[in-house]
Design an enzyme around this catalytic site. Structure first.
Site, PDB file in Angstrom:
ATOM      1  N   ASP A  32       0.820  -1.204  -0.433  1.00 52.89           N
ATOM      2  CA  ASP A  32      -0.428   0.230  -0.050  1.00 52.89           C
ATOM      3  C   ASP A  32       0.753   1.155   0.105  1.00 52.89           C
ATOM      4  O   ASP A  32       2.606   1.182   0.475  1.00 52.89           O
ATOM      5  CB  ASP A  32      -1.253  -0.129   1.173  1.00 52.89           C
ATOM      6  CG  ASP A  32      -2.284   0.373   1.300  1.00 52.89           C
ATOM      7  OD1 ASP A  32      -3.230   0.718   1.003  1.00 52.89           O
ATOM      8  OD2 ASP A  32      -1.735   2.195   1.110  1.00 52.89           O
ATOM      9  N   VAL A  87      -6.926  -0.885  -5.763  1.00 55.62           N
ATOM     10  CA  VAL A  87      -6.415   0.683  -5.097  1.00 55.62           C
ATOM     11  C   VAL A  87      -8.416   1.144  -5.190  1.00 55.62           C
ATOM     12  O   VAL A  87      -8.738   1.160  -6.095  1.00 55.62           O
ATOM     13  CB  VAL A  87      -5.340   1.377  -5.993  1.00 55.62           C
ATOM     14  CG1 VAL A  87      -3.611   1.136  -5.945  1.00 55.62           C
ATOM     15  CG2 VAL A  87      -5.118   1.608  -7.536  1.00 55.62           C
ATOM     16  N   HIS A 137     -14.285  -9.007 -10.022  1.00 53.28           N
ATOM     17  CA  HIS A 137     -14.819  -8.472  -9.324  1.00 53.28           C
ATOM     18  C   HIS A 137     -15.528  -9.150  -7.443  1.00 53.28           C
ATOM     19  O   HIS A 137     -16.358  -9.685  -7.296  1.00 53.28           O
ATOM     20  CB  HIS A 137     -15.937  -7.846  -9.367  1.00 53.28           C
ATOM     21  CG  HIS A 137     -17.105  -6.546  -8.599  1.00 53.28           C
ATOM     22  ND1 HIS A 137     -18.832  -6.315  -8.735  1.00 53.28           N
ATOM     23  CD2 HIS A 137     -16.519  -6.007  -7.491  1.00 53.28           C
ATOM     24  CE1 HIS A 137     -18.864  -5.746  -7.943  1.00 53.28           C
ATOM     25  NE2 HIS A 137     -18.224  -5.453  -7.315  1.00 53.28           N
ATOM     26  N   ASN A 187     -23.148  -4.069 -10.014  1.00 53.62           N
ATOM     27  CA  ASN A 187     -23.091  -2.347  -9.630  1.00 53.62           C
ATOM     28  C   ASN A 187     -23.830  -1.844 -10.323  1.00 53.62           C
ATOM     29  O   ASN A 187     -24.147  -0.344  -9.922  1.00 53.62           O
ATOM     30  CB  ASN A 187     -21.538  -2.166  -9.484  1.00 53.62           C
ATOM     31  CG  ASN A 187     -20.770  -2.937  -8.067  1.00 53.62           C
ATOM     32  OD1 ASN A 187     -21.169  -3.207  -7.340  1.00 53.62           O
ATOM     33  ND2 ASN A 187     -19.729  -2.486  -8.110  1.00 53.62           N
TER      34      ASN A 187
END
Ligand code: NAD
Length: 279
Positions: A32, A87, A137, A187
């Site tokens: 990260d 991210v 996903h 989504n």
């Protein structure tokens, strides 16, 4: 050890992905850009594993944690076979990460984009290996959800799809492979529910709890739309609505102003302890 997986981003999804692969004997290199988040991520994974142990799952917490190595440099990804990128849902952030990964990763490495809405064809175009860029996903929380929506970008190779399917099955995740479209299936549908539910709160029609109760009891869903928004992160929901709005140029995806205010106030859901609900 079965193989090495690079996991980029140690937020809500990155932590879950790292834990899932580590539990299935993969070596995970977790990165990260925020070192504090990275250090904290391993502690939170440990907490989660200990919590799972309380529900009678025989988990060797130390062994699993040993499978996760925190890395601070992209050069560490030279040796990995697969990358899972987690991210934020912002095209510019994804672009910089993929350009970096394309430079350091070996040519055979497959890049999995864990995105909510961004087209995989667009992400593939940030690299010189669009054939090896695929959308996965993952569902939240990743250690518990045994399903993913897999997205074939315009240039994604069949070999990449097959290899990714095999990898995910090895960690107990089944997939439905669909064609590329902003928001995919899940989504494009779910963000309309969540956004409209936010409008109902904004207009004072009902409280978050009432909306979720009605939704769950009426349709038999396990979670209401605002509980779901809090679980995902209101910031991520808002970023996703912006992608859907830009892509389709359709006002049905215009974000409820309440979501903007919540993000500005830092009340973005479970990950900070307050969103539509307090945790
Ligand atoms: P998050 O905000 O919880 O975590 C993102 C992490 O990425 C942060 O820790 C941040 O420090 C890090 N980061 C930012 N820029 C970076 C960079 N340049 N290099 C490395 N790390 C960087 O977000 P999230 O909820 O984990 O979502 C990640 C992705 O997964 C998004 O694209 C999101 O749409 C998608 N997604 C989210 C969910 C969900 O339920 N939250 C579900 C499926 C997919």
């Amino acid at each position: 050890m079965k193989g090495i997986i690079g996991v980029i981003g140690a937020g809500v999804m990155g932590k879950g992905v790292a834990q899932r692969f580590a539990q299935h004997e993969y070596q995970v290199l977790l990165y990260d850009c925020d070192e504090m988040i990275l250090e904290q991520a391993k502690k939170e994974i440990e907490k989660n594993l200990r919590c799972m142990n309380m529900f009678n799952k025989k988990i060797d917490v130390h062994h699993i944690l040993d499978n996760i190595i925190l890395v601070k440099d992209y050069k560490e990804f030279e040796k990995v076979d697969y990358i899972v990128e987690n991210v934020p849902e912002k095209l510019e952030v994804k672009r910089s990460v993929y350009m970096e990964l394309d430079k350091v990763c070996k040519t055979s490495c497959i890049l999995m984009a864990n995105t909510s809405c961004i087209p995989i064809t667009a992400i593939g175009a940030f690299t010189k290996r669009a054939g090896q860029v695929i959308g996965v996903h993952f569902m939240n929380p990743v250690p518990m959800k045994n399903f993913s929506e897999m997205i074939r970008g315009w240039k994604t190779d069949e070999a990449t799809i097959e290899s990714t399917k095999v990898l995910l099955l090895d960690v107990g995740i089944e997939s439905e492979v669909i064609n590329d479209s902003p928001g995919f299936v899940s989504n494009r549908l779910s963000h309309l529910f969540m956004n409209e539910a936010a409008f109902l709160v904004y207009e004072g029609v009902a409280t978050a709890q009432q909306i979720d109760n009605i939704f769950k009891n009426a349709f038999g869903h396990k979670m209401g739309p605002l509980e779901t928004a809090d679980l995902i992160g209101v910031d991520t929901v808002l970023d996703s609505l912006k992608v859907l709005y830009d892509e389709y140029q359709d006002t049905k995806f215009r974000a409820c102003p309440l979501l903007n205010r919540m993000v500005e106030a830092g009340e973005i859901g479970r990950k900070v302890g307050k969103g539509f609900y307090k945790y």
